[in-house]
Design an enzyme around this catalytic site. Structure first.
Site, PDB file in Angstrom:
ATOM      1  N   THR A   8      -4.990   3.644 -15.471  1.00  0.00           N
ATOM      2  CA  THR A   8      -4.785   2.830 -16.678  1.00  0.00           C
ATOM      3  C   THR A   8      -3.322   2.424 -16.801  1.00  0.00           C
ATOM      4  O   THR A   8      -3.020   1.273 -17.144  1.00  0.00           O
ATOM      5  CB  THR A   8      -5.242   3.616 -17.928  1.00  0.00           C
ATOM      6  N   GLU A  26      -5.079  11.725 -25.133  1.00  0.00           N
ATOM      7  CA  GLU A  26      -5.295  10.488 -24.346  1.00  0.00           C
ATOM      8  C   GLU A  26      -3.962   9.964 -23.802  1.00  0.00           C
ATOM      9  O   GLU A  26      -3.873   9.520 -22.658  1.00  0.00           O
ATOM     10  CB  GLU A  26      -5.982   9.454 -25.247  1.00  0.00           C
TER      11      GLU A  26
END
Ligand code: HSE
Length: 311
Positions: free
Chosen positions: A185, A132
């Protein structure tokens, strides 16, 4: 006879869930990414195919979230097998639905089963987080943990990592409104302030405690009163055209609450029945059609179990 390939689904997730920035998330039943791992005679990891994406994702195994997670796991347990990876992306990249987390989770879960490593989900978590991190630039666990464990997950602490499963009402539904824009993000994190006002922290922690209590005692009234984010949503919502109108229409249609899913642009609304979830979708669609926003909708219950083996 042991198999030489495996196909795994890992679910999309809604992280933050209003007041729980970086510490709260839940898994959806749909959509989700699929990863296929195949044992080969050659050494190392290779990405064979990536489907379902408009934008190119890296085939470099050190840059792709799924293979970075795999490599981390293989290094740790000194696994030398050759692995060929196919990734079927069904979650939009940069959608705010935990797309990179789902691919990381599917990979490590798949390898654990393919090689019969018998590792616990807790042992897989760290490796999925490494995956991630490569795409979002930070090691937040509020997508990876719910995708891996299923249900609602609270990350009480990062150091050391402490994951707590939160109970929630059985007939909780989520409507996802996903306008077709991409928000990175890393950018959505960069625009947040380093310091926040104490009075806001008091409001936010009050809401977070209320939300956890409301979920675990199935009290919809308290869930509804608590699903408010006074720290992050006011800043990030400016990146999402029509956010305020969509939120207003969802609440008017009966949503318990509505906020940004992860770092956006997806918006989630919780409700306590399927018919309400459909009403919310219809109300939001009127707004997105009116604003000519190309939008995808999902309606899902909470995913209790996380990843599943498809083949
Ligand atoms: N908690 C993270 C954030 C999730 O809001 O930046 C990103 O998907």
């Amino acid at each position: 006879m042991s198999k030489n390939s495996i196909k795994v689904f890992a679910p999309a997730t809604v992280s933050n869930v209003g007041p729980g920035y970086d510490i709260l998330g839940f898994a959806l039943q749909t959509p989700g990414d699929e990863v296929i791992l195949k044992l080969t005679n050659s050494k190392g990891i290779k990405i064979n195919k990536i489907t379902g994406v408009k934008k190119k994702l890296p085939f470099n195994i050190y840059k792709n979230t799924a293979t970075v997670a795999l490599a981390s796991l293989m290094n740790k347990y000194e696994i030398k097998e050759g692995i060929e990876v196919t990734i079927n992306k069904k979650i939009g990249v940069g959608s705010g639905l935990g797309s990179s987390a789902a691919s990381s989770v599917a990979s490590v879960y798949a390898l654990n089963h393919l090689l019969n490593l018998k590792l616990k989900k807790k042992q897989l978590l760290l490796h999925a987080l490494v995956g991630e991190k490569i795409s979002s630039g930070s090691m937040h666990a509020d997508n990876v943990a719910p995708s891996l464990f299923g249900g609602f997950i609270l990350i009480r602490s990062y150091n050391p990592i402490d994951i707590i499963k939160i109970k929630y009402p059985n007939n909780l539904y989520c409507t996802i409104i996903y306008p077709q824009i991409e928000i990175k993000t890393s950018y959505a994190r960069k625009i947040l302030p380093k310091k926040v006002e104490l009075s806001k922290v008091i409001q936010q922690t009050g809401n977070l405690a209320g939300l956890i209590y409301g979920l675990s005692s199935s009290n919809y009234n308290i869930i509804s009163r608590s699903l408010t984010d006074v720290l992050i949503e006011p800043i990030r919502s400016k990146l999402i055209k029509g956010f305020q109108e969509i939120k207003k229409s969802s609440i008017s249609a009966g949503a318990l609450g509505c906020s940004i899913s992860g770092s956006g642009p997806s918006i989630f609304a919780l409700s306590n029945s399927l018919s309400m979830a459909i009403n919310i979708k219809n109300a939001a669609k009127l707004v997105t059609d009116n604003l000519k926003l190309n939008t995808i909708f999902y309606i899902s219950k909470i995913n209790k179990r996380g990843p599943k083996i498809l083949d």
